[in-house]
Every structure is written in C-alpha cells, then in structure tokens.
Design an enzyme around this catalytic site. Structure first.
Site, PDB file in Angstrom:
ATOM      1  CG  ASN A 269      38.258   7.175-107.075  1.00 54.71           C
ATOM      2  OD1 ASN A 269      39.166   7.005-106.256  1.00 54.71           O
ATOM      3  ND2 ASN A 269      37.385   6.250-107.337  1.00 54.71           N
ATOM      4  CB  CYS A 271      35.582   5.301-102.850  1.00 51.58           C
ATOM      5  SG  CYS A 271      33.846   5.744-103.001  1.00 51.58           S
ATOM      6  CD  GLU A 273      37.749   3.454-105.747  1.00 52.12           C
ATOM      7  OE1 GLU A 273      37.817   4.101-104.684  1.00 52.12           O
ATOM      8  OE2 GLU A 273      36.731   3.424-106.448  1.00 52.12           O
TER       9      GLU A 273
END
Ligand code: CDP
Length: 569
Positions: A269, A271, A273
């Site tokens: 995704n 960011c 994580e």
C-alpha cells in the site's frame, strides 16, 4: 471523552457526518457509536440481541477511551452509504492499454472512498519496445505513472483525504534507472511514494560488486547488464537528495506470503506497511499503547493489552464482513484471505512515560516483548474466531493448511503510520520517536501557540522545571539535549526523531518487524548534514536486520516540509 481540541477539529472537518449544507449531523461520540454499531452488526449471525449489544458496547468503549482506533476510512464510512472501510489496496497493472486504464479507473474509485492504492509497474514493457497493434513504440512505466498521478490529482477524494499511491518497479526492469531518478524534480509525480523492488540476488551482487541482468518483463530474457553497486549508489544518492525512492525487499514479502498459490506479492500500500496480492484490500487498526500502561505508569498492563488485542481482532475481522468493496474482484480476494493489520501507536510516548530512552537496548527489548505479545495474542484470537466463524475461504491454499493451524485471517499484524489516528488519540505516531517536544504553531491571527508534548509537560511539571519560556526555547532549538534547564535524566529519555541516531531507528523497525506478519511503516530521520554514506549504511543495516523495506528522510531535503522544528522564529 478525552479528545483534544485539535482532534475534535480534525474529526469535525473530515470524519463526522454532515448534511448537504455542511451542518454536523453527529458529534465525536456519535461517530464512535455509529462505527461500533455498524461493525458489531457482523456478529448478528453468531449471537442474540443481548450479546450483540455487549459487543457493540465493547467496541464503542475501546474507541471512545482511545485504546484502539480503526483506520480512517472505517471511522469515516462505517454505517454510512459509501461503506468502504479499508485504507489499503493493491491493484495490478497489466501490460495492455486496456489494463493500464482499467487500473487508473479502479484507483479513482478507491481514492474517492478514502483508500490508498499500491501498484507494481514491473509488468509494463520497457520504454521504446515495440507495440504490435500500432507499429509504434511503448512509453514505458514512468510515463504511465504520470497518467496515474494526474488522475489522482483530479480525484480529490470527495474532500476527505488526498489520494495516495505507491509505485514499485523491480530492480531488474529495463527502465529502472529512469524510475530511480524520476522524482528528482519534486514537482513531478507528487501523489506517489516510490520504492525500488529489490531482490536478494541484487543485494548479493551489490555486496560482491558484480553485474546483474535487466530482464524483458514479457519474455524474462536478459536485455542488458548493470553494475549492482553503481545502481545501489544512485538509489542512495537520490534518497539522500530528497527521500525518494525507498526500497522494499520483494523476496522477503514473498517469503512471508501465506497464500503463495494465489499469486506473487508485487506491491505494498502507499506507506509500505501492507504487502498485498493484486486486488487485495486490508483494513488496519492500531492500539494506543500509551493507554495500555498500568495506573502507576510503571509498566504495561498486559492483561488489559490482551483484552484489547482480542477485541480489536474481532473488530477488524468484522470490518471485512460489513465492508462495501469498490470492485467485485476486490470483494472476492479480500473476503477470500481476510487479512487484517493490527498495530500500535503512541510507542515513543509510552517509552518516555516509562522512563526508557527510545535509543536504548532496553527500548528494543521492550519492543520485542510487547509486539511478540500482541502478535501471539492476535493469532490466538484469529484461531478462536476460526473455531466460531470458520477459517478464511482461501485457507486450503495457505501455509496454515499445511501446518494444520486453523486461522480466520491470513495475516493479523501490521504497523501503520497512524498519521491521523495518532492525532485523534493525542499520542506519538506509530512506532516513531517523538517528532518535537514542543513546537510553535502559527494561528490565524498571527499569534503563536506553543504546543508541548503532554508526557513531557507532565514530567516538567512534576520535576518543577516547567515554564512557558522554556517550552518556547525548546521549540526554537528542537531538542532538550544539553539544555541546562532540563535535568540530565529527562534529557536522556525525551529524545526526538533527530536526536535518535539512524541505526536506532532501524533497530526499532527491525524489532517490531520480527513480530509483525505484514510490514512496518517507519521513516528513518537523518540530520541535514548526513552524508550519502550514512544513507547507504541505513539501507544496508535494514537489509541485514531483516526489515522488509526502508524509507529515509534527511531533514530539510525536500522544499516543502510540513513540520519544521528548530527553525521557527
Ligand atoms: O491514521 P490513518 O488511519 O488516517 O492512516 P495512516 O495510518 O497514516 O495510513 C495508513 C494507510 O492509509 C496508508 O498506508 C495508506 O494506505 C492509506 N492512506 C491514504 O490512502 N491516503 C492518505 N492521505 C493517508 C493514508
């Protein structure tokens, strides 16, 4: 409820239900009630009315007490007509014109609902290669990324959230050099975070200073060779210059792919994580560790933590059930693997309150202890849910079936950045160190407001060294290190992101990663005068300590920096 003024402002502006004239239809408490009711409703098939009311009440309490919060789309959309509750999506990008624009359309639908999208552009043929239908030449991944970027810019997500994307290209794609430097101009591709998808083979080639092959994405045949160390150095150089690209270790994402039969993990995704299969979505939630301490703030209350993890897992599993997915393929995949991502926030504040310096072995040991406890408890909770509600539908294709462990969810833990959640909860974000002990906020009438970290304020008041003057001075300087007015033991504990040496940032990330199914969102902060060697060391350490990726940011290297500590007059 103990919401700060800032938290209420954010919620009123973007989260609370409004009528068409912008009048609020609920307050913050009403929002938590709406969410608790909508999410508890998934349990209707498993309990009676009384049981359902209990579950709803437990969900409400967890949120209203700021012990656990689900990701923003759940707070915004649960119990409302849109009903899209996930923050994370990964979409495939096929090497056809139809495929590319299908993906852009799907991303627009996801952004509109507050979700973020990740893409691997590795399947696209290289710039300059032949296009059979027209006899022309292909534009290549980077030029298509610009189209994705423009589409994101145009869809302002109904005013709730700015669209966020992750763009990934494999290190062995022929256009990799163009990709690595495509954001050297900060005004380009602004709605993307970029990561180079790195393989273990490549890292070995870097180590031994060897050449590696670039492969045609369609035929997988080698088309050129590059020196691995030179390419690595350019990635380092670009990251040093303005924080991009980051790197992700693709083989590690796939080593931990629990459903390898369903396909390969190519992207995360926005960011970083949450690694996902194409068309998979995931909903995240975070436990506020600051509110998991015992009353005396001497340690963590593991009983309370266990209770909260169990309820949170049930909550996030229910989210999958009541979620309205933007596409049938996403519905099928997401309900099929039932991935959830439970993480933490307020870690640095908790350490400060416990008197443990973030940059110390004691903090790393505690990170190991806390996160392994959360991970084990979350797995057990998912197993209990499997007994009650059944295993995830694609279970037979998973490693759990081979091991004979029945699970309700293919993954359970993820460490999110908690950008807005931490603001709502009033604690430090995710597992990041405190960004500023105090900072000066310019308010509308040109006056200045000093915001002080609440844990520090408490320490300063109880240690009898609090003064407005001092808080202003700290905001100006950006650290309490070597500040005579602050006792040395307090100086040692209240370290900011910039006081913490890069290696401790990486060690902390690695500690949480050891006990996290998915990945960890973390930015390794470097001082403005850090060198490219420092960046290279961070990348290498992240590789050696089994992180799944790493992002760095050198202070002041991007023109537009939102929070600029130590530089405010
Ligand atoms: O705190 P909050 O739930 O708002 O989100 P976060 O933990 O900061 O970010 C979690 C994930 O939400 C990101 O990795 C993205 O997938 C997504 N996100 C997004 O799509 N757009 C944003 N503006 C912020 C986050």
């Amino acid at each position: 409820m103990k919401l700060s003024e800032n938290a209420v402002k954010v919620l009123e502006k973007r989260y609370l239900e409004k009528d068409e004239n912008g009048n609020l239809l609920e307050d913050c408490e009403g929002m938590f009630r709406r969410v608790a009711k909508a999410i508890a409703s998934a349990d209707a098939a498993y309990t009676d009315e009384k049981g359902l009311a209990v579950i709803e009440h437990e969900f409400y309490n967890m949120m209203a007490n700021l012990e656990f919060l689900p990701n923003s789309p759940t707070l915004m959309n649960a119990g409302r007509p849109l009903g899209q509750l996930s923050a994370c999506f990964v979409l495939p990008v096929e090497d056809t014109m139809e495929g590319i624009f299908e993906s852009i359309k799907n991303a627009a639908l996801i952004h509109k609902s507050g979700g973020g999208t990740g893409f691997s552009f590795s399947r696209l043929r290289a710039k300059g290669s032949a296009v059979n239908s027209t006899g022309g030449v292909a534009s290549g991944p980077v030029s298509f990324m610009k189209v994705f970027n423009a589409a994101t810019e145009a869809v302002k997500q109904g005013g709730t959230r700015r669209g966020a994307n992750m763009g990934i290209l494999r290190i062995d794609h022929p256009d990799i050099m163009e990709f690595i430097s495509c954001k050297s101009d900060n005004s380009e591709i602004t709605n993307f975070n970029l990561s180079v998808g790195i393989t273990e083979d490549f890292m070995r080639a870097v180590e031994h200073n060897l050449e590696y092959e670039l492969l045609d994405p369609r035929t997988k045949k080698p088309v050129a060779k590059l020196n691995a160390r030179e390419v690595f150095d350019i990635i380092v150089e670009m990251a040093w210059e303005n924080g991009e690209p980051g790197i992700i270790f693709l083989d590690r994402l796939n080593r931990d792919n629990v459903t390898p039969k369903l396909g390969e993990i190519e992207s995360t995704n926005p960011c970083g994580e949450q690694p996902l299969l194409p068309y998979e979505a995931c909903n995240l939630g975070s436990i506020n560790l600051y509110n998991m301490m015992d009353d005396a703030h001497k340690g963590l209350d593991f009983e309370k933590l266990e209770y909260t993890v169990r309820k949170a897992v049930r909550f996030l599993d229910n989210v999958i059930e009541v979620n309205k997915y933007p596409l049938p393929e996403i519905d099928r995949m997401t309900r099929g693997t039932r991935k959830i991502g439970l993480g933490v926030m307020g870690w640095a504040d908790t350490l400060c309150a416990l008197g443990v310096a973030y940059n110390s072995q004691a903090a790393i040991d505690l990170a190991d202890k806390v996160m392994s406890f959360i991970n084990d408890t979350a797995q057990k909770a998912s197993q209990n849910l499997a007994e009650l509600k059944g295993v995830f539908p694609f279970y037979e294709d998973s490693i759990y079936a081979q091991k004979g462990i029945k699970m309700r969810n293919a993954t359970t833990t993820t460490i999110a950045p908690t950008g807005t959640l931490s603001l709502i909860a009033g604690v430090s974000s995710g597992i990041e160190p405190i960004f500023a002990i105090s900072y000066i906020r310019n308010v509308m009438d040109n006056s200045e407001l000093v915001e002080v970290n609440p844990v520090f304020k408490e320490a300063a008041l109880s240690g009898n060294f609090y003064s407005d003057e001092l808080m202003k001075k700290i905001a100006r300087v950006g650290t309490v290190k070597n500040m005579n007015e602050v006792p040395t033991n307090v100086q040692e504990i209240f370290v900011t992101a910039h006081d913490v040496l890069p290696e401790w940032h990486v060690k902390m990330q690695a500690a949480f990663q050891r006990h996290t199914d998915n990945a960890v969102s973390k930015t390794v902060n470097l001082s403005h005068d850090a060198t490219t060697d420092d960046v290279r060391e961070v990348f290498t350490l992240a590789y050696k300590t089994q992180c799944k990726g790493v992002t760095i940011y050198r202070d002041g290297s991007r023109d537009l920096q939102v929070l600029n500590i130590g530089k405010v007059k």
